[in-house]
Design a protein around this motif. Structure first.
Motif, short mmCIF file in Angstrom:
data_model
loop_
_atom_site.label_atom_id
_atom_site.label_comp_id
_atom_site.label_asym_id
_atom_site.label_seq_id
_atom_site.Cartn_x
_atom_site.Cartn_y
_atom_site.Cartn_z
N ILE A 2 0.84 -1.20 0.00
CA ILE A 2 0.00 0.00 0.00
C ILE A 2 0.87 1.25 0.00
CG2 ILE A 2 -1.98 -1.12 1.09
CD1 ILE A 2 -1.08 0.26 3.72
N GLN A 3 2.07 1.14 -0.53
CA GLN A 3 3.02 2.25 -0.47
C GLN A 3 2.59 3.48 -1.26
OE1 GLN A 3 3.65 -0.67 -1.97
NE2 GLN A 3 5.10 -0.48 -3.66
N THR A 4 1.67 3.35 -2.19
CA THR A 4 1.22 4.54 -2.93
C THR A 4 -0.01 5.17 -2.28
OG1 THR A 4 -0.17 3.24 -4.41
CG2 THR A 4 2.09 3.72 -5.14
N TRP A 5 -0.56 4.57 -1.25
CA TRP A 5 -1.79 5.06 -0.66
C TRP A 5 -1.57 6.25 0.27
CZ3 TRP A 5 -5.37 0.44 0.85
CH2 TRP A 5 -5.50 -0.43 -0.24
N PHE A 6 -0.35 6.52 0.62
CA PHE A 6 -0.05 7.63 1.53
C PHE A 6 1.29 8.24 1.15
CE2 PHE A 6 1.80 3.82 3.25
CZ PHE A 6 3.03 4.21 3.73
N PHE A 7 1.50 9.45 1.60
CA PHE A 7 2.77 10.12 1.36
C PHE A 7 3.45 10.32 2.69
CE2 PHE A 7 5.67 13.64 0.85
CZ PHE A 7 6.31 13.30 -0.32
N ALA A 8 4.73 10.09 2.73
CA ALA A 8 5.52 10.29 3.94
C ALA A 8 6.98 10.52 3.53
CB ALA A 8 5.42 9.08 4.86
N ASN A 9 7.75 10.92 4.49
CA ASN A 9 9.19 11.07 4.28
C ASN A 9 9.87 10.10 5.23
OD1 ASN A 9 11.83 11.85 4.05
ND2 ASN A 9 11.47 14.02 4.31
N VAL A 10 10.29 8.98 4.69
CA VAL A 10 10.93 7.94 5.49
C VAL A 10 12.42 7.96 5.17
CG1 VAL A 10 11.00 5.49 6.05
CG2 VAL A 10 8.83 6.55 5.37
N ALA A 11 13.19 8.54 6.05
CA ALA A 11 14.63 8.67 5.87
C ALA A 11 14.96 9.38 4.56
CB ALA A 11 15.31 7.31 5.94
N GLY A 12 14.20 10.42 4.25
CA GLY A 12 14.46 11.23 3.06
C GLY A 12 13.93 10.66 1.77
N VAL A 13 13.15 9.58 1.85
CA VAL A 13 12.63 8.94 0.65
C VAL A 13 11.14 8.67 0.84
CG1 VAL A 13 12.83 6.94 -0.88
CG2 VAL A 13 14.86 7.86 0.22
N ALA A 14 10.35 8.91 -0.18
CA ALA A 14 8.92 8.61 -0.13
C ALA A 14 8.71 7.09 -0.12
CB ALA A 14 8.22 9.24 -1.33
N PRO A 15 7.64 6.61 0.53
CA PRO A 15 7.40 5.15 0.59
C PRO A 15 7.33 4.48 -0.78
CG PRO A 15 5.98 6.28 2.12
CD PRO A 15 6.67 7.35 1.32
N TRP A 27 5.05 -0.03 -7.37
CA TRP A 27 4.08 1.02 -7.06
C TRP A 27 2.78 0.81 -7.83
CZ3 TRP A 27 1.63 4.14 -10.46
CH2 TRP A 27 2.18 4.25 -11.74
N SER A 28 2.88 0.32 -9.07
CA SER A 28 1.67 0.16 -9.88
C SER A 28 0.79 -0.95 -9.31
CB SER A 28 2.02 -0.11 -11.34
OG SER A 28 2.66 -1.36 -11.48
N VAL A 29 1.39 -1.97 -8.73
CA VAL A 29 0.60 -3.05 -8.12
C VAL A 29 -0.16 -2.49 -6.91
CG1 VAL A 29 0.73 -5.28 -6.97
CG2 VAL A 29 2.21 -4.81 -8.92
N SER A 30 0.49 -1.63 -6.15
CA SER A 30 -0.17 -0.99 -5.02
C SER A 30 -1.36 -0.16 -5.48
CB SER A 30 0.84 -0.09 -4.29
OG SER A 30 0.22 0.66 -3.28
N THR A 31 -1.19 0.58 -6.54
CA THR A 31 -2.28 1.41 -7.08
C THR A 31 -3.39 0.53 -7.64
OG1 THR A 31 -0.71 3.18 -7.56
CG2 THR A 31 -2.81 3.25 -8.70
N GLU A 32 -3.04 -0.52 -8.35
CA GLU A 32 -4.04 -1.43 -8.89
C GLU A 32 -4.82 -2.13 -7.78
OE1 GLU A 32 -1.61 -3.83 -11.41
OE2 GLU A 32 -1.21 -2.14 -12.75
N TRP A 33 -4.16 -2.45 -6.70
CA TRP A 33 -4.83 -3.06 -5.55
C TRP A 33 -5.93 -2.12 -5.05
CZ3 TRP A 33 -6.34 -7.03 -3.14
CH2 TRP A 33 -6.57 -7.07 -1.78
N PHE A 34 -5.66 -0.84 -5.03
CA PHE A 34 -6.67 0.15 -4.64
C PHE A 34 -7.86 0.10 -5.60
CE2 PHE A 34 -8.55 4.38 -4.79
CZ PHE A 34 -8.80 4.62 -3.44
#
Length: 169
Positions: A2-15, A27-34
């Motif tokens: 679900i890494q595309t479902w939210f935005f964060a800054n994890v050690a300087g990198v987006a999930p 990332w596309s699999v995460s979006t398709e899951w949605f």
């Protein structure tokens, strides 16, 4: 996934980039899951569409919402970038394109891209109705739809609100 479902800054990198070494396309699999989770909501609405004109209007509506979201991000780009800077730090703000909140909104976030999925569902319903009703749309309608489709694709693929090649920031 679900890494595309939210935005964060994890050690300087987006999930969305956390799985880059394994496979960036995850990332596309995460979006398709949605989208799979949204389909049970969309399906009953599609079942209510009974005529070709209504299916066309629904497809146009999905395109209009998608392009409207892109236009809103374009108009609010500086505010979104300022918010990203204050909420997530310099890594999430432009000119840091890869980890920017704006890139996440227009490219990775399934909440914005769901309208592309809805458009595909509407076009499938339109195709089903055309076959069932033996509809023969006039050539002018097909040509107009083709031009609108090409313009919409050009906007989505080549003119996103923050395309770094265009120098928009």
């Amino acid at each position: 996934m679900i890494q595309t479902w939210f935005f964060a800054n994890v050690a300087g990198v987006a999930p969305v980039w956390q799985y880059e070494p394994i496979g960036i396309v995850s990332w596309s699999v995460s979006t398709e899951w949605f989208f799979y989770l949204v389909f049970p909501i969309v399906c009953p609405l599609l079942a209510r569409i009974r005529t070709v004109p209504v299916a066309i209007l629904c497809a146009i509506g999905a395109v209009a919402i998608e392009l409207g979201l892109d236009a809103a991000v374009l108009m609010l780009q500086s505010r979104i970038n300022l918010f990203a800077l204050h909420a997530y730090g310099t890594e999430a703000a432009l000119p840091n394109w890869k980890n920017s909140l704006i890139l996440w909104i227009v490219y990775f976030a399934p909440f914005c891209r769901v309208w592309e999925f809805v458009l595909g569902c509407c076009l499938a319903k339109l195709h089903e109705l055309w076959l069932a009703q033996d509809c023969r749309p006039p050539r002018a309608l097909l040509d107009t739809a083709a031009v609108i489709g090409v313009v919409a694709m050009a906007w989505v693929f080549w003119l996103p609100p923050i395309n770094p090649r265009l120098g928009l920031q």
